[in-house]
Design a protein around this motif. Structure first.
Motif, mmCIF file in Angstrom:
data_model
loop_
_atom_site.group_PDB
_atom_site.id
_atom_site.type_symbol
_atom_site.label_atom_id
_atom_site.label_comp_id
_atom_site.label_asym_id
_atom_site.label_seq_id
_atom_site.Cartn_x
_atom_site.Cartn_y
_atom_site.Cartn_z
ATOM 1 N N ASP A 505 0.839 -1.149 0.000
ATOM 2 C CA ASP A 505 -0.074 0.208 0.067
ATOM 3 C C ASP A 505 0.912 1.301 0.081
ATOM 4 O O ASP A 505 0.290 2.429 0.109
ATOM 5 C CB ASP A 505 -0.932 0.073 1.147
ATOM 6 N N ALA A 506 2.074 1.276 0.146
ATOM 7 C CA ALA A 506 3.141 2.567 -0.398
ATOM 8 C C ALA A 506 3.356 2.779 -1.501
ATOM 9 O O ALA A 506 3.847 3.954 -1.872
ATOM 10 C CB ALA A 506 4.246 2.170 0.655
ATOM 11 N N MET A 507 2.921 1.674 -2.399
ATOM 12 C CA MET A 507 2.977 2.119 -3.932
ATOM 13 C C MET A 507 2.053 3.127 -4.428
ATOM 14 O O MET A 507 0.687 2.789 -4.041
ATOM 15 C CB MET A 507 3.185 0.998 -4.666
ATOM 16 N N LEU A 508 2.125 4.152 -5.163
ATOM 17 C CA LEU A 508 1.305 5.146 -5.663
ATOM 18 C C LEU A 508 1.273 5.256 -7.152
ATOM 19 O O LEU A 508 2.383 4.803 -7.876
ATOM 20 C CB LEU A 508 1.475 6.473 -4.851
ATOM 21 N N LEU A 509 0.100 5.425 -7.720
ATOM 22 C CA LEU A 509 -0.159 6.005 -8.983
ATOM 23 C C LEU A 509 -0.716 7.314 -8.976
ATOM 24 O O LEU A 509 -1.133 7.776 -7.993
ATOM 25 C CB LEU A 509 -0.994 4.980 -9.674
ATOM 26 N N ALA A 510 -0.292 8.010 -10.015
ATOM 27 C CA ALA A 510 -0.868 9.405 -10.236
ATOM 28 C C ALA A 510 -1.838 9.582 -11.685
ATOM 29 O O ALA A 510 -1.530 9.074 -12.576
ATOM 30 C CB ALA A 510 0.483 10.529 -9.913
ATOM 31 N N GLU A 511 -2.017 10.597 -11.816
ATOM 32 C CA GLU A 511 -3.217 10.825 -12.780
ATOM 33 C C GLU A 511 -2.270 11.828 -13.722
ATOM 34 O O GLU A 511 -1.215 12.274 -13.434
ATOM 35 C CB GLU A 511 -4.469 11.754 -12.441
ATOM 36 N N ALA A 512 -2.619 11.688 -14.966
ATOM 37 C CA ALA A 512 -1.665 12.632 -16.030
ATOM 38 C C ALA A 512 -2.584 13.333 -17.078
ATOM 39 O O ALA A 512 -3.829 12.631 -17.439
ATOM 40 C CB ALA A 512 -0.957 11.928 -16.718
ATOM 41 N N ASP A 513 -2.734 14.624 -17.534
ATOM 42 C CA ASP A 513 -3.439 15.102 -18.446
ATOM 43 C C ASP A 513 -2.994 15.004 -19.852
ATOM 44 O O ASP A 513 -1.735 14.336 -20.038
ATOM 45 C CB ASP A 513 -3.676 16.596 -18.349
ATOM 46 N N ALA A 514 -3.567 15.254 -20.825
ATOM 47 C CA ALA A 514 -3.011 14.902 -22.136
ATOM 48 C C ALA A 514 -1.697 15.286 -22.580
ATOM 49 O O ALA A 514 -1.086 14.532 -23.292
ATOM 50 C CB ALA A 514 -3.872 15.499 -23.369
ATOM 51 N N ALA A 515 -1.385 16.509 -22.075
ATOM 52 C CA ALA A 515 -0.003 17.128 -22.347
ATOM 53 C C ALA A 515 1.154 16.044 -21.432
ATOM 54 O O ALA A 515 2.174 16.104 -22.031
ATOM 55 C CB ALA A 515 0.210 18.487 -21.884
ATOM 56 N N ALA A 516 0.743 15.757 -20.320
ATOM 57 C CA ALA A 516 1.734 14.856 -19.903
ATOM 58 C C ALA A 516 1.936 13.394 -20.255
ATOM 59 O O ALA A 516 2.852 12.790 -20.709
ATOM 60 C CB ALA A 516 1.171 14.702 -18.520
ATOM 61 N N LEU A 517 0.435 13.093 -20.887
ATOM 62 C CA LEU A 517 0.702 11.564 -21.651
ATOM 63 C C LEU A 517 1.572 11.865 -22.811
ATOM 64 O O LEU A 517 2.213 10.910 -23.305
ATOM 65 C CB LEU A 517 -0.768 11.360 -21.808
ATOM 66 N N ASP A 518 1.391 12.750 -23.570
ATOM 67 C CA ASP A 518 2.193 13.143 -24.889
ATOM 68 C C ASP A 518 3.690 13.134 -24.403
ATOM 69 O O ASP A 518 4.436 12.869 -25.437
ATOM 70 C CB ASP A 518 1.805 14.369 -25.486
ATOM 71 N N ALA A 519 4.006 13.350 -23.250
ATOM 72 C CA ALA A 519 5.255 13.449 -23.190
ATOM 73 C C ALA A 519 5.790 12.304 -22.248
ATOM 74 O O ALA A 519 7.053 11.985 -21.351
ATOM 75 C CB ALA A 519 5.600 14.857 -21.867
ATOM 76 N N ASP A 520 5.133 11.158 -22.397
ATOM 77 C CA ASP A 520 5.299 9.767 -21.845
ATOM 78 C C ASP A 520 5.194 9.459 -20.394
ATOM 79 O O ASP A 520 5.535 8.682 -19.909
ATOM 80 C CB ASP A 520 6.733 9.307 -22.181
ATOM 81 N N ALA A 521 4.357 10.136 -19.852
ATOM 82 C CA ALA A 521 3.845 10.070 -18.601
ATOM 83 C C ALA A 521 2.778 8.919 -18.479
ATOM 84 O O ALA A 521 2.072 8.299 -19.390
ATOM 85 C CB ALA A 521 3.001 11.342 -17.914
ATOM 86 N N ASN A 522 2.924 8.022 -17.095
ATOM 87 C CA ASN A 522 2.127 6.949 -17.025
ATOM 88 C C ASN A 522 2.354 5.900 -18.008
ATOM 89 O O ASN A 522 1.240 5.352 -18.516
ATOM 90 C CB ASN A 522 0.786 7.346 -16.769
ATOM 91 N N LEU A 523 3.341 5.686 -18.599
ATOM 92 C CA LEU A 523 3.733 4.701 -19.307
ATOM 93 C C LEU A 523 3.703 3.357 -18.406
ATOM 94 O O LEU A 523 4.599 3.092 -17.679
ATOM 95 C CB LEU A 523 5.099 4.784 -20.004
ATOM 96 N N ALA A 524 3.105 2.219 -19.032
ATOM 97 C CA ALA A 524 3.025 0.933 -18.119
ATOM 98 C C ALA A 524 2.880 -0.341 -19.127
ATOM 99 O O ALA A 524 2.233 -0.035 -20.232
ATOM 100 C CB ALA A 524 1.809 1.269 -17.150
ATOM 101 N N MET A 525 3.273 -1.531 -18.617
ATOM 102 C CA MET A 525 3.072 -2.570 -19.557
ATOM 103 C C MET A 525 1.979 -3.304 -18.591
ATOM 104 O O MET A 525 2.328 -3.866 -17.487
ATOM 105 C CB MET A 525 4.552 -3.301 -19.372
ATOM 106 N N VAL A 526 1.234 -3.908 -19.228
ATOM 107 C CA VAL A 526 0.053 -4.734 -18.868
ATOM 108 C C VAL A 526 0.111 -5.917 -20.022
ATOM 109 O O VAL A 526 -0.287 -6.172 -20.933
ATOM 110 C CB VAL A 526 -1.218 -4.069 -18.974
ATOM 111 N N GLY A 527 0.668 -7.065 -19.187
ATOM 112 C CA GLY A 527 1.079 -8.363 -19.935
ATOM 113 C C GLY A 527 2.031 -7.982 -20.884
ATOM 114 O O GLY A 527 3.163 -7.620 -20.416
ATOM 115 N N ALA A 528 1.807 -8.125 -22.296
ATOM 116 C CA ALA A 528 2.728 -7.596 -23.292
ATOM 117 C C ALA A 528 2.259 -6.330 -23.575
ATOM 118 O O ALA A 528 3.278 -5.865 -24.639
ATOM 119 C CB ALA A 528 2.434 -8.925 -24.233
ATOM 120 N N GLU A 529 1.089 -5.586 -23.668
ATOM 121 C CA GLU A 529 0.862 -4.244 -24.275
ATOM 122 C C GLU A 529 1.575 -3.289 -23.319
ATOM 123 O O GLU A 529 1.386 -3.377 -22.022
ATOM 124 C CB GLU A 529 -0.698 -4.203 -24.396
ATOM 125 N N ILE A 530 1.940 -2.041 -24.138
ATOM 126 C CA ILE A 530 2.347 -0.631 -23.303
ATOM 127 C C ILE A 530 1.021 0.077 -23.418
ATOM 128 O O ILE A 530 0.746 0.338 -24.421
ATOM 129 C CB ILE A 530 3.517 -0.427 -24.023
#
Length: 709
Positions: A505-530
């Motif tokens: 429970d000490a691990m955290l995730l954060a939200e990101a707007d479109a500009a942050a996503l365009d700058a590669d924020a919140n990039l994650a691998m789920v199974g084999a898909e990024i």
């Protein structure tokens, strides 16, 4: 001792009266030999500094205390070299580090266990016994039959290695010194020597060679007794506890407060008058008493309690007590000491006849016809008149309300076993790799995990090669639910919802707007898909709900909706990922990665991956279409993509990023097999039922794009 010897000799020569006279003379000799002098007991600061000097006193520990030990043996610094795979903004190379092995003596008395250990103020070992850094530790409790430590024996020889029987010590093997300025850190230990709190009398009894009996009524959570002599620590202990020693023919007795007493009559004897009473001026007693102690609520750091009395006087008394007591007990001890010293300003001198020769210093007495309880502090015999000096006996100290103040305790987070995830992917920053690269993300099942040593094997685990250490703890977990879909790589997926459970429970995730996503924020691998996610909602201690997804990132559109419950979740943060570059020849082969962390013991985390070249292959071509030409033939065309960048430039073709532009086109159902072309189009042979296109990169081919005809 003179009291016992001369009492026996006087009894043999002169009977009971001779024995009493011998006792008085012996007491005078003992008081001369053991009279009070300057305090030579330990100071509180001594307990926080680790030493390695010859002649340093080794404390006898009681109860539970935090103490600094004495280094009694150590190796020279040992240098280690390891290959570092590099990371964001830095190149790889050889990394050097130092370590040392050493032994620390803790107590001159046997102990029961060791709890937390601090190194330069940071936790090296937690209350649960979990080590926070990679090191092997062995503890010797001080048994009379304990064996020689094998490491010390191998270093200096079995015939020269001490077993330190009756003394507790700890051995640290191969402690990394990189975090401590390449020196052995100053260690302090939470040592438990007794199962419960100890009475001051128990300490006196142990340090006097079991010669003392009785109880003081003052109990301490812990005590560290050492000094130039036994007298020093015992005097400090008795001072704050309001206790005293009575030495008689039966040995030492610890006494405190009210108890059995002898009634005497102050009628005067010989030339001695009656009613001799002296009261010192009020300003001869301290106006305030300050007691410094080790406070368990402050991780045994020094605490301070201060009490004042009304009235005149400016003198203050500072008492340093090398004991572990809570704030309330410490304040009670200080208040009792202040009241006792003030009361002892009143002294009473009583002249008695020879029948009082049986009294000894330390006896309690009452004066017939007067209230109060008194204690004999001095006696003198002259012309068969026994002169007795008395001071009042005060009640034993009690705990009073007090606070420990602000506490900044060292974090004692559980490390837990290492969890390791290894992926092969195209670099998100558009770097053109010439050899395959693995991205390693690791974390622990507890929030105290920091790093793990990395090794790789290219031969199925037969041999291993060190590759430095992991980066900081990554955010890892497992998919526990997927709803909505199907997803698309060309639109924001607002229908699919993914729920993940993180490791703790000490691990955290954060939200990101479109500009942050365009700058590669919140990039994650789920199974084999990024993927990338815009919304992260915490719905449980470890559970998160992800929405507003960007799917099939970095050329993984082929894996959209291929995952499910139980698939891995890895937050691909460059700051918490480690890169391992591999030779080109491993493509198509299995590579094993091992991460050994503090909490893994003999079972490090191992992950296997078949290197398929995904980190060096170009992305799959897109927009595969088939049209009918004017001559009636069918022609396929497509658009290439590039691993040099993921942004479509307006009016500019994507860069090739390969040595040459080549495509492998396979036809199904025509018997034509595979054809190579340097163009982004080809004529489809008659009879073909499907076509697939792969771009041939410098090192590997892309995944195919397929179209049924």
């Amino acid at each position: 001792m003179a009291t016992i010897i001369l009492t026996a000799a006087g009894t043999a020569v002169g009977g009971p009266i001779g024995g009493a006279v011998g006792a008085i003379v012996g007491q005078a000799i003992d008081q001369r030999l053991f009279r009070e002098k300057g305090r030579d007991g330990p100071r509180l600061t001594d307990l926080a500094v680790q030493t390695s000097s010859y002649g340093t006193p080794i404390p006898q520990l009681f109860g539970t205390m935090r103490v600094a030990g004495t280094v009694i043996w150590s190796t020279d610094l040992i240098e280690h070299a390891a290959q570092d795979g590099g990371g964001k903004g830095r190149s790889g190379g050889t990394r050097y580090s130092s370590s040392a092995s050493f032994a620390v003596l803790l107590s001159a008395r046997a102990i029961r266990s060791v709890g937390r250990i601090w190194a330069d103020g940071r936790l090296l070992r937690g209350a649960a016994g979990d080590l926070k850094v990679p090191v092997r530790m062995r503890l010797y409790l001080g048994d009379e039959d304990q064996a020689v430590d094998p490491l010390i024996a191998s270093a200096i020889g079995l015939d020269r290695a001490p077993a330190c029987r009756g003394q507790a010590y700890a051995v640290f093997e191969d402690l990394g010194l990189g975090d401590f300025g390449n020196r052995i850190p100053s260690l302090t230990f939470e040592v438990t020597a007794d199962a419960d709190d100890v009475d001051c009398a128990e300490v006196v009894r142990a340090m006097s060679g079991q010669r003392a009996t009785g109880e003081s009524g003052t109990r301490l959570a812990g005590y560290s007794g050492y000094g130039e002599s036994v007298r020093g620590p015992l005097a400090a202990l008795l001072q704050v506890g309001g206790a005293w020693l009575r030495e008689g023919a039966d040995g030492l007795t610890v006494r405190a407060g009210a108890g059995a007493s002898v009634a005497i009559a102050d009628v005067g004897a010989g030339r001695g008058g009656r009613g001799v009473r002296a009261v010192a001026a009020a300003d001869t007693a301290p106006r305030a008493v300050t007691l410094q102690h080790h406070d368990p609520a402050r991780d045994y750091q020094v605490g301070l309690q201060r009490v004042r009395r009304a009235g005149s006087g400016a003198r203050e008394l500072a008492i340093e007590l090398p004991a572990a007591v809570d704030a309330g007990t410490a304040k009670g001890l200080a208040a009792a000491a202040l009241a006792r010293i003030d009361a002892e300003r009143e002294r009473r001198t009583v002249a008695l006849d020879w029948r009082a020769l049986g009294l000894v210093p330390g006896d309690r007495v009452t004066i017939i016809g007067e209230p109060g309880l008194w204690r004999v502090v001095e006696m003198a015999v002259e012309h068969m008149v026994v002169t007795v000096e008395l001071v009042r006996v005060r009640r034993a100290p009690v705990a009073v309300p007090a606070t420990s103040g602000a506490v900044l305790a060292a974090s004692d987070a559980i490390v837990g076993a290492t969890v390791l995830e290894v992926v092969e992917m195209l670099p998100a920053d558009g770097t053109i790799l010439t050899a395959p690269r693995l991205t390693v993300a690791a974390a622990g099942r507890g929030p105290g995990w920091r790093q793990a040593a990395l090794q790789i094997s290219l031969d199925g685990g037969v041999t291993w090669e060190a590759r430095g250490t992991t980066a900081g703890p990554a955010v890892l977990g497992r998919v526990v639910g997927i709803a909505g879909g199907p997803g698309s790589a060309t639109l924001v997926d607002r229908r699919t919802v993914i729920e993940v459970d993180l490791l703790h429970d000490a691990m955290l995730l954060a939200e990101a707007d479109a500009a942050a996503l365009d700058a590669d924020a919140n990039l994650a691998m789920v199974g084999a898909e990024i993927i990338q996610f815009g919304s992260a909602e915490r719905i449980g201690p470890r559970r998160w709900r992800l929405r507003d997804l960007w799917r099939g990132r970095l050329g993984t559109e082929w894996a959209i909706d291929s995952g499910g419950v139980g698939q891995r979740f890895v937050l691909l943060d460059a700051a918490t990922s480690t890169r391992i570059d591999l030779p080109s020849g491993v493509i198509g082969r299995e590579v094993r990665v091992m991460a050994s962390g503090v909490g893994d013991g003999d079972t490090p985390a191992i992950a296997s991956i078949v290197v398929d070249g995904a980190s060096v292959a170009p992305p799959t071509p897109v927009h595969l279409t088939v049209r009918r030409a004017a001559d009636g033939s069918r022609q396929a065309s497509w658009v290439r993509r590039s691993r040099a960048g993921w942004v479509w430039g307006e009016g500019i073709d994507t860069p090739l990023a390969e040595e040459r532009e080549t495509y492998a086109v396979a036809f199904e159902g025509s018997g034509a097999g595979e054809a190579l072309t340097t163009e982004t189009g080809i004529v489809i042979p008659t009879g073909a039922t499907a076509v697939s296109v792969r771009q041939a990169g410098t090192t590997a081919r892309s995944r195919p794009v397929r179209l049924a005809l």
